[in-house]
Design a protein around this motif. Structure first.
Motif, PDB file in Angstrom:
ATOM      1  N   PRO A  14       0.870  -1.176   0.000  1.00  0.00           N
ATOM      2  CA  PRO A  14       0.000   0.000   0.000  1.00  0.00           C
ATOM      3  C   PRO A  14       0.911   1.231   0.000  1.00  0.00           C
ATOM      4  CG  PRO A  14      -0.462  -1.452   1.871  1.00  0.00           C
ATOM      5  CD  PRO A  14       0.799  -1.927   1.261  1.00  0.00           C
ATOM      6  N   ILE A  15       0.392   2.350  -0.429  1.00  0.00           N
ATOM      7  CA  ILE A  15       1.192   3.563  -0.272  1.00  0.00           C
ATOM      8  C   ILE A  15       0.828   4.161   1.091  1.00  0.00           C
ATOM      9  CG2 ILE A  15       1.789   4.038  -2.662  1.00  0.00           C
ATOM     10  CD1 ILE A  15      -0.684   5.805  -2.852  1.00  0.00           C
ATOM     11  N   TYR A  17       0.470   6.624   4.422  1.00  0.00           N
ATOM     12  CA  TYR A  17       0.200   8.016   4.776  1.00  0.00           C
ATOM     13  C   TYR A  17       1.459   8.558   5.440  1.00  0.00           C
ATOM     14  CZ  TYR A  17      -4.804   6.995   4.233  1.00  0.00           C
ATOM     15  OH  TYR A  17      -6.033   6.631   3.752  1.00  0.00           O
ATOM     16  N   HIS A  23       5.966   2.811  11.350  1.00  0.00           N
ATOM     17  CA  HIS A  23       6.088   1.998  12.565  1.00  0.00           C
ATOM     18  C   HIS A  23       6.197   0.533  12.168  1.00  0.00           C
ATOM     19  CE1 HIS A  23       1.843   0.807  12.423  1.00  0.00           C
ATOM     20  NE2 HIS A  23       1.538   2.078  12.240  1.00  0.00           N
ATOM     21  N   GLY A  25       4.136  -1.796  12.070  1.00  0.00           N
ATOM     22  CA  GLY A  25       3.053  -2.250  11.185  1.00  0.00           C
ATOM     23  C   GLY A  25       3.371  -1.926   9.737  1.00  0.00           C
ATOM     24  N   ASP A  54       1.111   8.216   0.202  1.00  0.00           N
ATOM     25  CA  ASP A  54      -0.248   8.624  -0.143  1.00  0.00           C
ATOM     26  C   ASP A  54      -0.434  10.028   0.442  1.00  0.00           C
ATOM     27  OD1 ASP A  54      -2.969   8.654  -0.605  1.00  0.00           O
ATOM     28  OD2 ASP A  54      -3.438   6.898   0.628  1.00  0.00           O
ATOM     29  N   GLY A 257      -2.755  -4.810   4.493  1.00  0.00           N
ATOM     30  CA  GLY A 257      -3.218  -5.209   5.817  1.00  0.00           C
ATOM     31  C   GLY A 257      -4.735  -5.351   5.782  1.00  0.00           C
ATOM     32  N   ASP A 259      -7.106  -4.069   7.364  1.00  0.00           N
ATOM     33  CA  ASP A 259      -7.937  -2.876   7.512  1.00  0.00           C
ATOM     34  C   ASP A 259      -8.293  -2.233   6.175  1.00  0.00           C
ATOM     35  OD1 ASP A 259      -5.120  -2.614   7.696  1.00  0.00           O
ATOM     36  OD2 ASP A 259      -5.288  -0.506   8.216  1.00  0.00           O
ATOM     37  N   HIS A 286      -2.555  -9.474   5.215  1.00  0.00           N
ATOM     38  CA  HIS A 286      -2.015  -9.861   6.524  1.00  0.00           C
ATOM     39  C   HIS A 286      -2.804  -9.188   7.639  1.00  0.00           C
ATOM     40  CE1 HIS A 286       0.041  -6.060   7.331  1.00  0.00           C
ATOM     41  NE2 HIS A 286       0.521  -6.076   6.097  1.00  0.00           N
ATOM     42  N   TRP A 288      -2.659  -7.822  11.889  1.00  0.00           N
ATOM     43  CA  TRP A 288      -1.948  -6.698  12.510  1.00  0.00           C
ATOM     44  C   TRP A 288      -0.939  -7.142  13.547  1.00  0.00           C
ATOM     45  CZ3 TRP A 288      -7.155  -3.993  13.847  1.00  0.00           C
ATOM     46  CH2 TRP A 288      -7.611  -3.318  12.719  1.00  0.00           C
ATOM     47  N   TRP A 289       0.068  -6.324  13.662  1.00  0.00           N
ATOM     48  CA  TRP A 289       0.895  -6.394  14.860  1.00  0.00           C
ATOM     49  C   TRP A 289       0.148  -5.627  15.925  1.00  0.00           C
ATOM     50  CZ3 TRP A 289       4.194  -9.876  15.625  1.00  0.00           C
ATOM     51  CH2 TRP A 289       5.103 -10.287  14.660  1.00  0.00           C
TER      52      TRP A 289
HETATM   53  N1  MSP Z   1      -2.748   5.117   2.505  1.00  0.00           N
HETATM   54  C1  MSP Z   1      -3.521   3.960   2.767  1.00  0.00           C
HETATM   55  C2  MSP Z   1      -3.236   2.887   1.748  1.00  0.00           C
HETATM   56  C3  MSP Z   1      -3.526   3.285   0.327  1.00  0.00           C
HETATM   57  S1  MSP Z   1      -3.036   2.029  -0.800  1.00  0.00           S
HETATM   58  C4  MSP Z   1      -3.762   2.434  -2.238  1.00  0.00           C
HETATM   59  C5  MSP Z   1      -3.161   3.415   4.151  1.00  0.00           C
HETATM   60  N2  MSP Z   1      -2.001   3.788   4.663  1.00  0.00           N
HETATM   61  S2  MSP Z   1      -1.466   3.411   6.118  1.00  0.00           S
HETATM   62  O1  MSP Z   1      -0.194   4.078   6.232  1.00  0.00           O
HETATM   63  O2  MSP Z   1      -2.445   3.716   7.103  1.00  0.00           O
HETATM   64  O3  MSP Z   1      -1.294   1.845   6.168  1.00  0.00           O
HETATM   65  C6  MSP Z   1      -0.434   1.172   5.299  1.00  0.00           C
HETATM   66  C7  MSP Z   1      -0.307  -0.284   5.618  1.00  0.00           C
HETATM   67  O4  MSP Z   1       0.246  -0.481   6.920  1.00  0.00           O
HETATM   68  C8  MSP Z   1      -1.622  -1.048   5.583  1.00  0.00           C
HETATM   69  O5  MSP Z   1      -1.460  -2.263   4.868  1.00  0.00           O
HETATM   70  C9  MSP Z   1      -1.900  -1.350   7.019  1.00  0.00           C
HETATM   71  O6  MSP Z   1      -2.630  -2.529   7.178  1.00  0.00           O
HETATM   72  C10 MSP Z   1      -0.474  -1.523   7.552  1.00  0.00           C
HETATM   73  N3  MSP Z   1      -0.468  -1.398   9.003  1.00  0.00           N
HETATM   74  C11 MSP Z   1      -0.718  -0.275   9.732  1.00  0.00           C
HETATM   75  N4  MSP Z   1      -0.751  -0.636  11.052  1.00  0.00           N
HETATM   76  C12 MSP Z   1      -0.531  -1.957  11.177  1.00  0.00           C
HETATM   77  C13 MSP Z   1      -0.261  -2.818  12.252  1.00  0.00           C
HETATM   78  N5  MSP Z   1      -0.340  -2.435  13.495  1.00  0.00           N
HETATM   79  N6  MSP Z   1       0.148  -4.083  11.955  1.00  0.00           N
HETATM   80  C14 MSP Z   1       0.378  -4.502  10.669  1.00  0.00           C
HETATM   81  N7  MSP Z   1       0.144  -3.707   9.649  1.00  0.00           N
HETATM   82  C15 MSP Z   1      -0.598  -2.531   9.835  1.00  0.00           C
HETATM   83  O7  MSP Z   1      -3.954   2.653   4.687  1.00  0.00           O
END
Ligand code: MSP
Length: 462
Positions: A14-15, A17, A23, A25, A54, A257, A259, A286, A288-289
């Motif tokens: 994913p891209i 934020y 972190h 995750g 993103d 992930g 979510d 997948h 979550w951690w």
């Molecule tokens: N920007 C959107 C994704 C757009 S893709 C077209 C986004 N960004 S995010 O930064 O919030 O999350 C990115 C990825 O990190 C996601 O796959 C999300 O599931 C993963 N994780 C964020 N927190 C997490 C955990 N605590 N554990 C594992 N992965 C999780 O959503």
């Protein structure tokens, strides 16, 4: 996705934020995708691996305001931070896309125009609740105690807006799911997508008021394009949309992930179908951690910083732990003591030890290292599991092979028999080839003239 003649594939994360630093995750998705991309390269597949940030969302504007920096300067800095973090984590991407990149803006606006022309976009009135933390619209009935289902604050919005008409696309996607039961990994995630689709699905609101940040709606600059519509399109921007290249045609694996499953498993395929573009081939989803029983997130203050871990222990233990646990079946409690223990037991105790034992005997006897000797049994099994993206099975096979080689050293009393040792070392080189995706730095270590330990045990550092 497991056709053996697959010669080009696209692997994406994913891209992210970039309102905050990555972190554990975010590191997890990156590390899994990077390892998978490197595994495919071992198979000789032509891989294009992309990641990025993103940027066109409200939470970025909010975060930049709190620093006092202009939004563009803020995102430039954050994008650099993400790139630096990825370098530390040894993420070997082919493209780092920013949604503020010119080619991306063009492709998002081109998709919009195309959908508008085909009658999939119409203007109406939006009334509902928006959560900035989730960058998602919610209906009143889906709120839980006045908040988003994630617990985030929402605000009531009523405005003119553009919508993406779902209509008959829904049936087409249901048919696609019928024909592609392996669309998701794990397989049962597709059930969630099917039941989500079967609900009374509203047309998706795809615009926001233009407050000076985001990609403008073509021919109507009072609006910007909704951030998820914009973000999903990154996956085709990187394949040169509108002239989609071989990577899109070959095979597309999105790592995500849980979510963000419905955005990727429902809205993204709907957008692709509406645009007459082949639907992506696989969603690897997948869990979550978690930390102290809660999803790790900045607002909860339970973040583990992957860069801190790398500073203390090097990058290999973290990459190893993410690969071993992979979270494809359930959430995992991020436990630093377990990370240390599993690295010491497996990576050091079994794998590094195997290499060192043999190498030392060769050194002692002044024997030149044998070239790679293949083990067709293990290699074909591992290759098959890679093609099915079964990370746990790959892990088990790697260590089964490792254990067998360690046993053979004892059985063949290799220390007394340097030529047997040399043959075992040749086979170990084949095994090492499959470990380099997890530990990219071992390749350089193997060039050493003298025997070296690939890793040594790590100890807990407070
Ligand atoms: N920007 C959107 C994704 C757009 S893709 C077209 C986004 N960004 S995010 O930064 O919030 O999350 C990115 C990825 O990190 C996601 O796959 C999300 O599931 C993963 N994780 C964020 N927190 C997490 C955990 N605590 N554990 C594992 N992965 C999780 O959503």
């Amino acid at each position: 996705m497991n056709k053996s003649n697959q010669s080009s594939i696209l692997i994406t994360t994913p891209i992210f934020y970039p309102n905050d630093k990555p972190h554990v995750g975010s590191a997890h998705t990156l590390i899994l995708a990077d390892i998978l991309a490197r595994f495919y390269k071992v198979l000789g597949t032509n891989v294009f691996f992309t990641t990025g940030v993103d940027e066109n969302c409200e939470k970025i504007v909010k975060a930049s305001l709190s620093t006092g920096l202009p939004t563009k300067v803020f995102v430039d800095n954050m994008a650099e931070n993400f790139k630096k973090a990825m370098k530390v984590l040894e993420i070997n991407y082919d493209r780092f896309i920013r949604t503020t990149d010119e080619d991306h803006k063009k492709s998002v606006q081109a998709v919009w125009r195309n959908l508008k022309e085909k009658g999939f976009i119409y203007k109406g009135q939006y009334e509902g609740y928006y959560s900035v933390a989730d960058e998602t619209f919610f209906s009143k009935s889906s709120l839980v105690n006045g908040k988003a289902p994630t617990g985030a604050e929402v605000r009531l919005e009523k405005e003119d807006a553009y919508f993406f008409k779902i209509g008959t696309l829904k049936e087409k996607l249901l048919n696609f799911f019928e024909k592609n039961p392996n669309f998701t990994s794990p397989k049962n995630r597709i059930n969630e997508l099917q039941s989500f689709l079967k609900q009374d699905l509203n047309d998706l609101c795809i615009s926001r008021k233009n407050n000076g940040w985001g990609i403008e709606v073509p021919d109507d600059n009072k609006f910007v394009i909704y951030v998820w519509f914009d973000a999903l399109i990154n996956y085709i921007t990187v394949c040169d949309y509108p002239n989609l290249n071989n990577f899109w045609q070959g095979g597309v694996i999105h790592l995500i992930g849980k979510d963000i499953l419905t955005f990727h498993g429902v809205y993204w395929p709907l957008l692709l179908i509406a645009n007459d573009i082949k639907v992506c081939d696989k969603l690897m989803v997948h869990n979550w951690w978690i930390s102290n029983e809660e999803k790790m997130s900045k607002s909860k203050g339970n973040i583990i910083d992957p860069l801190d871990l790398v500073e203390k222990y090097g990058v290999n233990p973290l990459r190893f732990y993410c690969f071993k646990e992979n979270l494809m079946k359930h959430d995992g409690n991020f436990d630093i003591l377990k990370l240390i223990e599993s690295f010491n037991t497996f990576a050091v105790g079994k794998f590094s030890n195997l290499v060192f034992r043999l190498w030392v005997i060769l050194d002692r006897n002044n024997i030149k290292k044998h070239k790679e000797i293949s083990n067709p049994y293990f290699e074909s099994k591992i290759n098959n599991e890679i093609k099915k993206q079964n990370l746990s099975e790959v892990f088990d096979l790697l260590f089964e092979w490792c254990d067998i080689l360690n046993q053979k050293i004892d059985l063949e009393t290799a220390w007394k028999n340097p030529s047997a040792c040399n043959l075992l070392f040749g086979e170990t080189l084949s095994l090492i080839k499959y470990f380099t995706p997890i530990f990219p730095d071992i390749e350089a270590k193997m060039h050493s003239e003298k025997a070296v330990m690939l890793f040594t045990k790590i100890e807990y550092t407070p």
